[in-house]
Design an enzyme around this catalytic site. Structure first.
Site, PDB file in Angstrom:
ATOM      1  N   VAL A   1      34.382  40.266  23.744  1.00 52.65           N
ATOM      2  CA  VAL A   1      34.758  41.316  22.787  1.00 52.65           C
ATOM      3  C   VAL A   1      35.282  40.761  21.454  1.00 52.65           C
ATOM      4  CG1 VAL A   1      35.136  43.191  24.449  1.00 52.65           C
ATOM      5  CG2 VAL A   1      37.038  41.680  23.837  1.00 52.65           C
TER       6      VAL A   1
ATOM      7  N   TYR B   1      44.703  34.607  33.028  1.00 52.41           N
ATOM      8  CA  TYR B   1      43.471  35.274  32.574  1.00 52.41           C
ATOM      9  C   TYR B   1      43.541  35.595  31.072  1.00 52.41           C
ATOM     10  CZ  TYR B   1      40.209  39.120  31.793  1.00 52.41           C
ATOM     11  OH  TYR B   1      39.237  39.928  31.261  1.00 52.41           O
TER      12      TYR B   1
ATOM     13  N   SER C   1      35.504  36.959  26.824  1.00 52.57           N
ATOM     14  CA  SER C   1      34.834  36.868  28.135  1.00 52.57           C
ATOM     15  C   SER C   1      33.848  35.713  28.259  1.00 52.57           C
ATOM     16  CB  SER C   1      34.103  38.171  28.432  1.00 52.57           C
ATOM     17  OG  SER C   1      35.025  39.117  28.871  1.00 52.57           O
TER      18      SER C   1
ATOM     19  N   LYS D   1      34.627  33.167  30.771  1.00 57.87           N
ATOM     20  CA  LYS D   1      34.368  33.422  32.196  1.00 57.87           C
ATOM     21  C   LYS D   1      33.227  32.561  32.729  1.00 57.87           C
ATOM     22  CE  LYS D   1      36.228  38.061  31.543  1.00 57.87           C
ATOM     23  NZ  LYS D   1      35.958  39.493  31.362  1.00 57.87           N
TER      24      LYS D   1
ATOM     25  N   TYR E   1      27.730  43.017  30.679  1.00 56.75           N
ATOM     26  CA  TYR E   1      28.242  44.234  31.311  1.00 56.75           C
ATOM     27  C   TYR E   1      27.116  45.237  31.540  1.00 56.75           C
ATOM     28  CZ  TYR E   1      32.251  41.896  29.366  1.00 56.75           C
ATOM     29  OH  TYR E   1      33.170  40.957  29.025  1.00 56.75           O
TER      30      TYR E   1
HETATM   31  N1  GLU Z   1      40.210  39.669  27.467  1.00 55.75           N
HETATM   32  C1  GLU Z   1      39.321  40.804  27.408  1.00 55.75           C
HETATM   33  C2  GLU Z   1      39.814  41.869  28.348  1.00 55.75           C
HETATM   34  O1  GLU Z   1      40.234  41.517  29.384  1.00 55.75           O
HETATM   35  C3  GLU Z   1      37.945  40.339  27.750  1.00 55.75           C
HETATM   36  C4  GLU Z   1      36.928  41.415  27.602  1.00 55.75           C
HETATM   37  C5  GLU Z   1      35.603  40.916  27.060  1.00 55.75           C
HETATM   38  O2  GLU Z   1      35.500  39.970  26.294  1.00 55.75           O
HETATM   39  O3  GLU Z   1      34.619  41.544  27.423  1.00 55.75           O
HETATM   40  O4  GLU Z   1      39.803  43.027  28.079  1.00 55.75           O
END
Ligand code: GLU
Length: 310
Positions: free
Chosen positions: A258, A188, A61, A64, A240
């Site tokens: 993650v 994505y 993430s 992003k 988050y």
């Molecule tokens: N590619 C992971 C997902 O979509 C990203 C989640 C993350 O890093 O928080 O679940």
């Protein structure tokens, strides 16, 4: 600085409970949790490193932050019609708010929001072209042409990505999508699977620590106002439903993934990348957060003030 981060790395390796690796992506579940790396890049070009700073990890993430930057460049303020800019207070892959809020994700850093950002930047282009653009941007800000996508991780995500597919189709059901859902999802998954070292990631974040400018030549990557706003989004939404806790403990804009990485920005001072694959219950790197808490307290870099006393 070198003594500070050497000391932090030593303390982190001694912590017994290093958290658990992301089990829901099989390729990430294989990573050895017993690893730690930290790089602190300064706008002067100096970089301080401790731990396994040449090991590549899945930035997940954290990517992003870069796709949001690209989206702002392409769509300007219009991106905020597609995603909001409020903390969600919900897990990263939650679907509940989406129904109440008619398919408009709370912010660009939860999964639904990042998927909507990908749809916005695709603008009818093929996934390959869009991924090339994302990679080119990250290579440019990191000043490193070798950065690439880990195809094994991308495939692993794609095979187990039912939740993300649900989010995307649910948003599409509100008529928000401009591109085929499967192409958006594929793009994505692939941008989440970019692999970097902490050295590369710390360098890649420097423009956010330096008022939007690329430090070595002062070239403007984005406006200072945009850098300030991306940092604000990172502070409010970058972890988050653990974003409040991260602000409380560390006090820096940050984005976790993650894969166990965190990019943290000390505006005007440094870009910091930390990696340790073990996660806390929310999905943020356990040791990464601890290490940043120590660094912020030792340097006084928290955006909220110094940390003297209890
Ligand atoms: N590619 C992971 C997902 O979509 C990203 C989640 C993350 O890093 O928080 O679940």
């Amino acid at each position: 600085m070198q003594a500070i981060i050497d000391d932090i790395a030593e303390q982190m390796m001694a912590v017994e409970d290093k958290g658990g690796v992301a089990g829901y992506i099989p390729q990430l579940a294989k990573v050895n949790p017993n690893q730690f790396a930290m790089s602190v890049a300064l706008p002067t070009g100096e970089i301080f490193n401790a731990g396994c700073v040449d090991t590549h990890f899945s930035i997940q993430s954290i990517s992003k932050v870069f796709t949001l930057t690209i989206a702002l460049g392409k769509l300007g303020e219009n991106i905020w019609h597609r995603v909001g800019r409020e903390p969600s207070g919900d897990p990263f892959n939650s679907i509940v708010q989406l129904e109440h809020e008619l398919g408009k994700p709370r912010n660009p850093f939860i999964n639904a929001g990042a998927i909507a950002v990908v749809d916005a930047i695709m603008q009818g282009h093929q996934p390959k072209e869009v991924l090339a653009e994302i990679l080119q941007f990250i290579r440019y800000v990191a000043d490193d042409e070798s950065i690439a996508i880990d195809e094994k991780v991308a495939r692993s995500e794609q095979e187990t990505g039912s939740r993300n597919a649900s989010l995307a189709h649910f948003m599409a059901s509100f008529g928000h999508f401009e591109n085929p859902v499967d192409e958006v999802l594929g793009t994505y998954f692939h941008h989440c699977s970019i692999a970097m070292t902490t050295k590369q990631l710390a360098r890649a974040g420097l423009f956010l620590a330096n008022d939007g400018r690329y430090p070595s030549n002062n070239y403007k990557v984005i406006s200072s106002q945009r850098a300030k706003r991306i940092n604000a989004m990172m502070l409010m939404c970058g972890h988050y439903d653990g974003s409040g806790e991260f602000a409380f403990r560390v006090g820096l804009p940050g984005k976790s993934g993650v894969g166990g990485g965190i990019l943290a920005i000390a505006p005007g001072k440094a870009s910091i990348a930390v990696w340790s694959p073990g996660l806390d219950t929310i999905g943020n790197s356990k040791l990464g957060t601890m290490a940043l808490e120590l660094l912020a307290s030792k340097t006084g870099w928290s955006v909220f003030g110094k940390s003297e006393g209890a």
